[in-house]
Motif scaffolding. Structure first.
Motif, mmCIF file in Angstrom:
data_model
loop_
_atom_site.group_PDB
_atom_site.id
_atom_site.type_symbol
_atom_site.label_atom_id
_atom_site.label_comp_id
_atom_site.label_asym_id
_atom_site.label_seq_id
_atom_site.Cartn_x
_atom_site.Cartn_y
_atom_site.Cartn_z
ATOM 1 N N LEU A 107 0.836 -1.186 0.000
ATOM 2 C CA LEU A 107 0.000 0.000 0.000
ATOM 3 C C LEU A 107 0.880 1.250 0.000
ATOM 4 O O LEU A 107 2.041 1.192 0.411
ATOM 5 C CB LEU A 107 -0.933 -0.005 1.206
ATOM 6 N N ARG A 112 1.631 -1.153 5.203
ATOM 7 C CA ARG A 112 0.643 -2.219 5.056
ATOM 8 C C ARG A 112 0.857 -2.911 3.713
ATOM 9 O O ARG A 112 1.189 -2.277 2.720
ATOM 10 C CB ARG A 112 -0.770 -1.657 5.138
ATOM 11 N N SER A 114 -0.908 -6.017 1.206
ATOM 12 C CA SER A 114 -2.025 -6.898 0.914
ATOM 13 C C SER A 114 -1.485 -8.182 0.298
ATOM 14 O O SER A 114 -0.600 -8.136 -0.560
ATOM 15 C CB SER A 114 -2.970 -6.205 -0.076
ATOM 16 N N ILE A 124 -5.328 -2.955 -5.206
ATOM 17 C CA ILE A 124 -5.407 -1.890 -4.209
ATOM 18 C C ILE A 124 -5.657 -0.569 -4.938
ATOM 19 O O ILE A 124 -4.962 -0.254 -5.897
ATOM 20 C CB ILE A 124 -4.087 -1.795 -3.422
ATOM 21 N N ILE A 144 -4.808 -7.875 4.673
ATOM 22 C CA ILE A 144 -3.996 -6.681 4.818
ATOM 23 C C ILE A 144 -3.143 -6.882 6.070
ATOM 24 O O ILE A 144 -3.674 -7.074 7.162
ATOM 25 C CB ILE A 144 -4.846 -5.395 4.976
ATOM 26 N N ARG A 146 -0.259 -5.407 8.645
ATOM 27 C CA ARG A 146 0.315 -4.153 9.121
ATOM 28 C C ARG A 146 1.684 -4.456 9.723
ATOM 29 O O ARG A 146 1.792 -5.199 10.684
ATOM 30 C CB ARG A 146 -0.590 -3.498 10.150
#
Length: 159
Positions: A107, A112, A114, A124, A144, A146
């Motif tokens: 992202l 983050r 995916s 995204i 997702i 983190r």
């Protein structure tokens, strides 16, 4: 495989096949993965190896962070790993219970990531990665992850 419009295609002899690759945001490095589970950082000018390391037992996908300082890899070993590009050092790792690490997309915040399972590439908003179908194994989930707070931020299943 390196190709320039006016030159012969070069296939680096150390890579038996290129499964996935990404180009650093500054355009100075190509990160490529093959069947061996090794990350190769290559010069886009001549294909020379700048750095290499064993990343997974089998690699599925690879992408630079937006700042180009970190590299994310997804493996067939159900792991998502974060690497320091300059040193090749493993910075962080996430393990999944299912084969949800077939594809990845970083992202824009760079914290983050995916991952998609079952061969469906993550899509995204704002990403240059589009949706494609591939293998049909895995759990068909989009997750997702983190890296800032070490949690699996959310999960959504394929309809």
């Amino acid at each position: 495989l390196i190709r320039d419009s006016d030159k012969e295609a070069l296939k680096p002899p150390y890579v038996d096949s290129v499964i996935r690759f990404d180009i650093s945001p500054d355009g100075r490095t190509i990160a490529a993965i093959g069947n061996q589970g090794i990350v190769y950082l290559l010069s886009p000018d001549n294909g020379d190896i700048l750095k290499q390391w064993q990343a997974h037992d089998g690699l599925a996908d690879i992408q630079f962070s937006p700042d180009g300082k970190r590299l994310f890899t997804a493996g067939h070993d159900k792991k998502l790993r974060l690497w320091n590009v300059a040193s090749g050092k493993l910075l962080d790792e996430r393990a999944a219970e299912t084969y949800c690490t077939n594809t990845l997309a970083v992202l824009p915040d760079g914290e983050r990531v995916s991952t998609g399972g079952g061969g469906y590439r993550a899509s995204i908003p704002g990403s240059t990665i589009g949706a494609t179908e591939g293998k049909t194994d895995g759990d068909y989930a989009l997750r997702i992850w983190r890296f800032a707070d070490e949690s699996n931020a959310s999960t959504s299943s394929k309809p």
